[in-house]
Design a protein around this motif. Structure first.
Motif, PDB file in Angstrom:
ATOM      1  N   GLU A   1       0.843  -1.203   0.000  1.00 27.58           N
ATOM      2  CA  GLU A   1       0.000   0.000   0.000  1.00 27.58           C
ATOM      3  C   GLU A   1       0.878   1.253   0.000  1.00 27.58           C
ATOM      4  O   GLU A   1       1.801   1.369   0.807  1.00 27.58           O
ATOM      5  N   LYS A   2       0.557   2.174  -0.893  1.00 34.31           N
ATOM      6  CA  LYS A   2       1.410   3.346  -1.051  1.00 34.31           C
ATOM      7  C   LYS A   2       1.382   4.253   0.176  1.00 34.31           C
ATOM      8  O   LYS A   2       2.390   4.871   0.514  1.00 34.31           O
ATOM      9  N   SER A   3       0.245   4.333   0.843  1.00 33.65           N
ATOM     10  CA  SER A   3       0.159   5.201   2.016  1.00 33.65           C
ATOM     11  C   SER A   3       1.118   4.751   3.109  1.00 33.65           C
ATOM     12  O   SER A   3       1.813   5.567   3.721  1.00 33.65           O
ATOM     13  N   VAL A   4       1.187   3.442   3.357  1.00 36.93           N
ATOM     14  CA  VAL A   4       2.105   2.914   4.370  1.00 36.93           C
ATOM     15  C   VAL A   4       3.544   3.069   3.914  1.00 36.93           C
ATOM     16  O   VAL A   4       4.432   3.429   4.691  1.00 36.93           O
ATOM     17  N   MET A   5       3.799   2.795   2.650  1.00 34.08           N
ATOM     18  CA  MET A   5       5.149   2.885   2.115  1.00 34.08           C
ATOM     19  C   MET A   5       5.703   4.309   2.250  1.00 34.08           C
ATOM     20  O   MET A   5       6.839   4.506   2.715  1.00 34.08           O
ATOM     21  N   MET A   6       4.897   5.316   1.896  1.00 39.53           N
ATOM     22  CA  MET A   6       5.360   6.701   1.965  1.00 39.53           C
ATOM     23  C   MET A   6       5.554   7.156   3.403  1.00 39.53           C
ATOM     24  O   MET A   6       6.482   7.908   3.709  1.00 39.53           O
ATOM     25  N   ALA A   7       4.682   6.708   4.318  1.00 37.39           N
ATOM     26  CA  ALA A   7       4.846   7.071   5.727  1.00 37.39           C
ATOM     27  C   ALA A   7       6.120   6.473   6.300  1.00 37.39           C
ATOM     28  O   ALA A   7       6.841   7.126   7.070  1.00 37.39           O
ATOM     29  N   ALA A   8       6.439   5.212   5.930  1.00 36.30           N
ATOM     30  CA  ALA A   8       7.670   4.582   6.416  1.00 36.30           C
ATOM     31  C   ALA A   8       8.897   5.286   5.850  1.00 36.30           C
ATOM     32  O   ALA A   8       9.904   5.477   6.548  1.00 36.30           O
ATOM     33  N   ARG A   9       8.837   5.692   4.596  1.00 37.07           N
ATOM     34  CA  ARG A   9       9.978   6.381   4.004  1.00 37.07           C
ATOM     35  C   ARG A   9      10.194   7.753   4.632  1.00 37.07           C
ATOM     36  O   ARG A   9      11.339   8.210   4.753  1.00 37.07           O
ATOM     37  N   SER A  10       9.121   8.425   5.001  1.00 40.60           N
ATOM     38  CA  SER A  10       9.291   9.714   5.684  1.00 40.60           C
ATOM     39  C   SER A  10       9.982   9.531   7.029  1.00 40.60           C
ATOM     40  O   SER A  10      10.788  10.375   7.439  1.00 40.60           O
ATOM     41  N   LEU A  11       9.702   8.426   7.720  1.00 44.86           N
ATOM     42  CA  LEU A  11      10.396   8.140   8.985  1.00 44.86           C
ATOM     43  C   LEU A  11      11.874   7.849   8.732  1.00 44.86           C
ATOM     44  O   LEU A  11      12.749   8.285   9.501  1.00 44.86           O
ATOM     45  N   ILE A  12      12.175   7.122   7.655  1.00 40.15           N
ATOM     46  CA  ILE A  12      13.579   6.845   7.315  1.00 40.15           C
ATOM     47  C   ILE A  12      14.308   8.143   6.987  1.00 40.15           C
ATOM     48  O   ILE A  12      15.450   8.371   7.422  1.00 40.15           O
ATOM     49  N   MET A  13      13.666   9.018   6.219  1.00 44.55           N
ATOM     50  CA  MET A  13      14.293  10.294   5.861  1.00 44.55           C
ATOM     51  C   MET A  13      14.566  11.145   7.094  1.00 44.55           C
ATOM     52  O   MET A  13      15.574  11.848   7.154  1.00 44.55           O
ATOM     53  N   LEU A  14      13.691  11.078   8.075  1.00 51.79           N
ATOM     54  CA  LEU A  14      13.911  11.835   9.309  1.00 51.79           C
ATOM     55  C   LEU A  14      15.167  11.359  10.013  1.00 51.79           C
ATOM     56  O   LEU A  14      16.013  12.165  10.428  1.00 51.79           O
ATOM     57  N   TYR A  15      15.322  10.051  10.165  1.00 46.64           N
ATOM     58  CA  TYR A  15      16.478   9.542  10.897  1.00 46.64           C
ATOM     59  C   TYR A  15      17.747   9.565  10.063  1.00 46.64           C
ATOM     60  O   TYR A  15      18.838   9.432  10.612  1.00 46.64           O
ATOM     61  N   ARG A  16      17.640   9.725   8.768  1.00 47.14           N
ATOM     62  CA  ARG A  16      18.842  10.018   8.000  1.00 47.14           C
ATOM     63  C   ARG A  16      19.432  11.354   8.399  1.00 47.14           C
ATOM     64  O   ARG A  16      20.645  11.545   8.380  1.00 47.14           O
ATOM     65  N   GLU A  17      18.577  12.280   8.750  1.00 45.47           N
ATOM     66  CA  GLU A  17      19.028  13.601   9.175  1.00 45.47           C
ATOM     67  C   GLU A  17      19.431  13.624  10.641  1.00 45.47           C
ATOM     68  O   GLU A  17      20.421  14.254  11.002  1.00 45.47           O
TER      69      GLU A  17
END
Length: 734
Positions: free
Chosen positions: A425-441
């Motif tokens: 599901e794209k909604s879950v996928m995009m939410a998980a990627r936003s969390l990954i992008m946060l912790y990359r920073e």
């Protein structure tokens, strides 16, 4: 001289007009009317429940001309005040409104002091008259606003505020509620926008036993700063209206009325243009002015635990407490286990409760305190037994909490949540990627190696802070850019980064400390450190679903960079020497060239020079370039805001159903480039003539009425009569 046919005693409006023009000439007439008022008042006091129209007219007459005879009318206000105090609830509503209006009229003429009238009006709140109460409230607000129109009278305001605060503790719920409403309205109008008003509402209103006062006080602290979102729209509308009015004036017939309307629109446009140029005024919300936020938060939390009120009131308590904790960075560790009980998918208003959990998170809260909240959200929301929307909301709430408290996330939990980046599901996928992008920073070490991505220069310079550590800048961040050659930084060119790092006078010194540590190490340790610090994940992995390809790309990138590193060891010493030798030239003050560290040189530059606007532009451009170099095309901005927007938690990447307006927009957009199939009347050629049937539709009904009659359908009985008549007529003809 005796005046015959004197009608002034019966015509009070005429007498009022004459007295205002010449008070001395009509003093005897006024005295006669005043004596008549006193006698009528004594009669009315015997039966105050009945309406007396003559007394009503006399009261308004005397109130209108009282400023002309101050000595004679000295006791007039007191007569009305005594009557209202003694018979407030038993008075006829029409007479009570008449007396109140007369007192307000004299107050506007400064005949009565404000304090005396306020005491009376608050006593009148016990009257069962809702219209009267709203009228009194509007008058009090307007009166205080007018008293502070030119300049704020601090002595008068202090006296009025003390009286208001005493009324806030009054046992009468209507008086207490009205005093709270008045204080809140005066705060919004920037009249009593001081900390004293806010703290009285915080200490008295938020802990009142009267529920209406409590709710009004909590709503006051839940108010955001007024963002004038519609200002730009209104300005653009004014411009459009002005252009349209000018165009209409050119086309339409010239009249005086239209000319006046055009002049008024021009004046309004000039005023709107002046408002644009004025400096913006910022009004902080009342929650910033609380003197004891920790005590207020603890008191509200204790009140919340013991209350049995409806769920909406509990939500208000939770919201105010979360804002106090987040804005003032308070410690209230019992709040988090309490709010964890409500984190269930079936809970009513659960997204708002998640919003409160995020607002109550900040960097000073230990991660062990907030970690149970994250685990509860993960166990109850981010599971495959729930729908995709529930999972996405849980991931969004986790992200908003971790923005404010990144140390609350454990490594195992983060890696489990990061696995949803390839969810169907794209909604879950995009939410998980936003969390990954946060912790990359924030904390890239917690992520798996393939999820860390390529570090930017800004990420490499960023120092990971421990719990409670405060970042202190000794100089202006990015001032090293001023030490380079004075050439413009072009963010649009890709070769700019290579040219700056190789051809420029200074190079990036973000890894100077690591190089100093690794000088005495052997080659094996250097290669190990490089492998650990090497960024391994491309941005393309977010779009590719296969993990095997990502791992292959990571290993190939690492091998290529290891080869480059091993082949350029000899050049490393030269570059490190360049990084450590920073020269500052100043021909007027310094005769030689000093070799300093980059940070020390930038610090000395900031101490000995005043930066201009051009210097700050160069610094900002260099800092922006660091966020783009060797990584994503756009930087990730996750600044900690005071309030968490509910939309950031409920936002789901999903194709929504269109409403009627959006559907019509898409239909009209599809018709733009399409050929026209014909006209409404059926003609394919617009220049051809119309048929008589089409022309008949345009004619007046009176002209076609006779034909419309013949087309009315006959009933069966009428048809029988017509047939019989026809047959009889044929027989006669034979």
């Amino acid at each position: 001289m005796v005046r015959h046919n004197n009608q002034l005693p019966d015509n009070l409006p005429q007498l009022q007009n004459l007295i205002k023009r010449d008070p001395d000439s009509y003093k005897d007439d006024f005295h006669q009317q005043y004596q008549h008022f006193l006698s009528s008042l004594e009669v009315f006091a015997l039966n105050p429940g009945e309406e007396n129209k003559s007394l009503d007219e006399l009261v308004m007459f005397i109130a209108q001309v009282a400023q002309c005879y101050p000595k004679e009318c000295a006791k007039f206000p007191q007569h009305l005040v005594d009557l209202l105090k003694n018979h407030a609830t038993t008075l006829d509503p029409i007479m009570r409104n008449c007396f109140v209006k007369a007192l307000i009229l004299m107050r506007n003429k400064n005949i009565i002091p404000a304090i005396d009238l306020l005491e009376l009006f608050f006593q009148l709140l016990c009257c069962p008259d809702k219209n009267l109460r709203s009228f009194l409230q509007n008058h009090i607000i307007t009166d205080i606003k007018n008293m502070n129109a030119k300049h704020k009278d601090m002595k008068l305001n202090s006296t009025l505020q003390n009286f208001m605060y005493s009324m806030l503790k009054d046992a009468n719920p209507k008086a207490a509620k009205m005093s709270v409403d008045i204080m809140i309205e005066l705060y919004k109008k920037n009249i009593w926008n001081d900390a004293k008003t806010v703290n009285v509402i915080a200490t008295v209103g938020c802990f009142s036993k009267i529920m209406k006062v409590l709710v009004a006080s909590l709503k006051f602290f839940l108010g955001h700063d007024d963002d004038e979102k519609g200002s730009d729209d209104s300005d653009s509308d004014n411009e459009v209206d002005l252009k349209g009015a000018i165009m209409q004036n050119r086309v339409n017939k010239k009249t005086k009325k239209r000319k006046k309307q055009l002049e008024q629109i021009k004046k309004q446009a000039v005023k709107a243009q002046k408002k644009k140029k004025n400096a913006p005024a910022f009004n902080f919300s009342g929650i910033h002015l609380v003197h004891n936020p920790q005590g207020m938060a603890e008191g509200l939390f204790k009140q919340l635990q013991s209350t049995n009120e409806r769920f909406e009131v509990k939500l208000m308590h939770l919201d105010v407490i979360s804002r106090l904790i987040g804005i003032h960075e308070l410690f209230l560790f019992g709040y988090y286990p309490y709010i964890t009980r409500f984190l269930q998918p079936h809970q009513r208003q659960v997204t708002r409760i998640m919003q409160f959990a995020a607002q109550a998170s900040h960097e000073l809260v230990p991660g062990d305190i907030i970690e149970p909240v994250l685990k509860t959200i993960a166990n109850n929301f981010i599971t495959e037994r729930n729908s995709s929307d529930v999972m996405a909301i849980g991931l969004n709430a986790t992200r908003e909490i971790c923005i404010r408290c990144p140390l609350a996330m454990s490594e195992d939990l983060l890696r489990d949540l990061a696995m949803y980046k390839t969810y169907k599901e794209k909604s879950v996928m995009m939410a998980a990627r936003s969390l990954i992008m946060l912790y990359r920073e924030q904390l890239p070490a917690l992520l798996h190696k393939k999820d860390r991505g390529r570090l930017t220069e800004a990420q490499a310079e960023r120092k990971i802070r421990a719990y409670g550590e405060v970042e202190v800048h000794e100089t202006i961040p990015g001032a090293e850019a001023l030490l380079k050659d004075s050439k413009e930084i072009d963010l649009g060119s890709e070769d700019d980064s290579d040219s700056d790092s190789n051809d420029g006078e200074w190079v990036n010194v973000s890894h100077s400390e690591d190089e100093g540590k690794n000088e005495g190490d052997n080659d094996e340790e250097d290669s190990d450190d490089d492998d650990d610090d090497e960024p391994d994940a491309d941005e393309s992995e977010e779009e590719d679903g296969s993990e095997d390809d990502e791992v292959d790309d990571d290993t190939s990138d690492a091998d290529e960079e290891d080869k480059e590193h091993s082949g350029s060891e000899s050049e490393g010493n030269v570059t490190s020497a360049k990084k450590k030798s920073l020269a500052v030239e100043n021909s007027s003050e310094n005769e030689g060239v000093q070799v300093l560290d980059a940070k020390e040189a930038a610090q000395e530059l900031a101490m000995t020079r005043i930066f201009t606007e051009e210097d700050f532009k160069r610094i900002n451009a260099a800092q922006l370039k660091k966020t783009v170099t060797n990584a994503r095309k756009r930087p990730l901005e996750k600044d900690r805001a005071e309030f968490v927007k509910l939309n950031s938690i409920e936002m789901i990447y999903k194709k929504r159903k269109h409403d009627k307006e959006s559907r019509l927009e898409t239909v009209k957009a599809g018709r733009e480039d399409r050929e026209k199939f014909g006209w409404k009347d059926g003609r394919k050629n617009e220049h051809c003539s119309k048929t008589n049937r089409e022309n008949r539709k345009r004619k007046n009904f009176v002209m076609m009425r006779h034909k419309a009659r013949s087309k009315v359908k006959k009933s069966f009985r009428d048809k029988q009569k017509a047939m019989r008549k026809h047959l009889l007529h044929q027989k006669k003809m034979k």
